[in-house]
Design a protein around this motif. Sequence first.
Motif, PDB file in Angstrom:
ATOM      1  N   ASP A   1       0.788  -1.320   0.106  1.00 23.00           N
ATOM      2  CA  ASP A   1      -0.033  -0.055   0.089  1.00 23.00           C
ATOM      3  C   ASP A   1       0.867   1.141   0.063  1.00 23.00           C
ATOM      4  OD1 ASP A   1       0.924   0.466   2.708  1.00 23.00           O
ATOM      5  OD2 ASP A   1      -1.003  -0.923   3.516  1.00 23.00           O
ATOM      6  N   ARG A   2       2.128   0.941   0.083  1.00 23.92           N
ATOM      7  CA  ARG A   2       3.131   2.391   0.057  1.00 23.92           C
ATOM      8  C   ARG A   2       4.491   2.052  -0.168  1.00 23.92           C
ATOM      9  NH1 ARG A   2       2.387   0.220   4.914  1.00 23.92           N
ATOM     10  NH2 ARG A   2       4.150   0.437   6.457  1.00 23.92           N
TER      11      ARG A   2
ATOM     12  N   ARG B   1       1.993   6.944  -1.517  1.00 18.85           N
ATOM     13  CA  ARG B   1       1.097   6.100  -1.445  1.00 18.85           C
ATOM     14  C   ARG B   1       0.273   5.606  -2.790  1.00 18.85           C
ATOM     15  NH1 ARG B   1       0.065   4.541   3.694  1.00 18.85           N
ATOM     16  NH2 ARG B   1       0.940   5.871   5.516  1.00 18.85           N
TER      17      ARG B   1
ATOM     18  N   HIS C   1      -4.123  -2.478  -5.750  1.00 15.64           N
ATOM     19  CA  HIS C   1      -3.188  -1.930  -4.878  1.00 15.64           C
ATOM     20  C   HIS C   1      -2.080  -1.482  -5.215  1.00 15.64           C
ATOM     21  CE1 HIS C   1      -5.335  -5.225  -1.782  1.00 15.64           C
ATOM     22  NE2 HIS C   1      -5.445  -5.947  -3.207  1.00 15.64           N
ATOM     23  N   PHE C   2      -1.302  -0.673  -4.192  1.00 17.42           N
ATOM     24  CA  PHE C   2      -0.130  -0.046  -4.765  1.00 17.42           C
ATOM     25  C   PHE C   2       1.266  -1.022  -5.523  1.00 17.42           C
ATOM     26  CE2 PHE C   2       4.219   1.660  -4.129  1.00 17.42           C
ATOM     27  CZ  PHE C   2       4.283   3.063  -4.246  1.00 17.42           C
TER      28      PHE C   2
ATOM     29  N   GLY D   1       3.178  -4.301   4.032  1.00 17.33           N
ATOM     30  CA  GLY D   1       2.409  -3.173   3.282  1.00 17.33           C
ATOM     31  C   GLY D   1       3.485  -2.294   2.635  1.00 17.33           C
TER      32      GLY D   1
END
Length: 463
Positions: free
Chosen positions: A80-81, A94, A104-105, A216
Amino acid sequence: MERFDVAVVGGGPAGSAAAHAAAESGASAVVLEKGVPRADRPDRLGPDSTDAAGILDYWVDIMDIHPDEMPDDVVLSTLDRAEFIGPNESLILRQTGFDTSYDHFGFCMHRARFDDFLRNRAETAGAEYRVNVSVRDVESDRDGSPRHTVRLASGEDIEADFVVLADGPQRQVTNKVLDRFLPFDITDRLATTKVNHIAYQEHRRLPEAVARDVEGAIKFWWGYMPGHTAYPWIFPNDDNVARIGLTMPIGMDLSDIEAREKYELLRESDERIPNGKEYIRRLLEQEYGDEYDIEADFPIVEGRGKSKGTETYAISSTRPIDSPTDVGIAVTGGAMGATSAFHEGGDHVAVRTGAIAGELAASGDLSTYNDRWKAAIGDEVRRNVAFADVVRGYGPDDWDRGFAAARKMMESSSDKLFDLNMGTVRAGLSVGRVATQYKKAKYKFRSDKYVQLSEDEYAYADS
């Protein structure tokens, strides 16, 4: 002597994608892969499969294979990042700023399983995948039928109308083949000791609290070790295991490093550049040593990776090259230098260039290959070549200034990495300076000026 429409040298992402595309289009295709034993592929030889194995959201669309198409055990974690950490400044990203088909990222994957998926996909399409086969040379006759004779180390030969070179950044076959079509020594442009970086990583199990913190996120430390686009990283996998590694240029001399005292991972007592293992130990001690016993609490997971939980490998860290399509040869993936010159990710462009080469070879005409790969990945290459150009010569203080400026840029452009419009100048002079440098670098590499070996430099008179 066996004969195929398409012979592919190398069975990694580019090679398997080329074979799949060729076979799916009705051509006979064979992949010739040397085969490397790996702890995480105990029952099957395959390609080297060594990298940090992370894919960003928009890379999914460049690669043109969605994770939903892969077996469940390929994707190890979703992201996510991205966290970029400088000596005193940092930023969190992000969003990449692209509209993509992936929600998703990004994701981290099991690279050996990914390669096996691509191999199975090619074989299902009808390609042959031969392991424990070393290619010694490729001899070409521009007007012959077939045009190529692939010489194997076993003494056998294979004939093919088209050859796809996908032997990765070491270019053991590629450089030998291309050298025959150039009026200069290929190592003037593609000497692996000059254009490649070396990477090292360890698979370590993290303490529960650290695993939760890293979950993440892909984490990069910039300005902590010397060298152009040299940095350590942490990529989370599954079961509290992470890849912890680094990349750096080959053959750096410590005596050439300016202001070495500013690099957090160097020591005054160092007589030479530390090796990868030592760099990782120092990184973990710096980040977590106050709370943990690193060797006891961050154990290496020996069943993962290439050997005993570790991997050492070369990365192409250069600009891409055109292929000598007039003689029926396409160079793909790491062998062509398509790997990013900035962050050094390359699986997505390897798959895409391989697929284009295989499709065109099956059609009987490679003449548009250099135009096709530029249309598919040229914007990605140009962005990363421009970023690499901007940060060339950066030291620790420069990275801090850059991250501070980038954070302001993102605040004025919705947290998007590549939305560097000139409106960001209002965020401050330093921000405008970075944006201007990036735009100038992109302009310098406009059209196909990021190519370091163009098609018109090849000569075919002796082929």
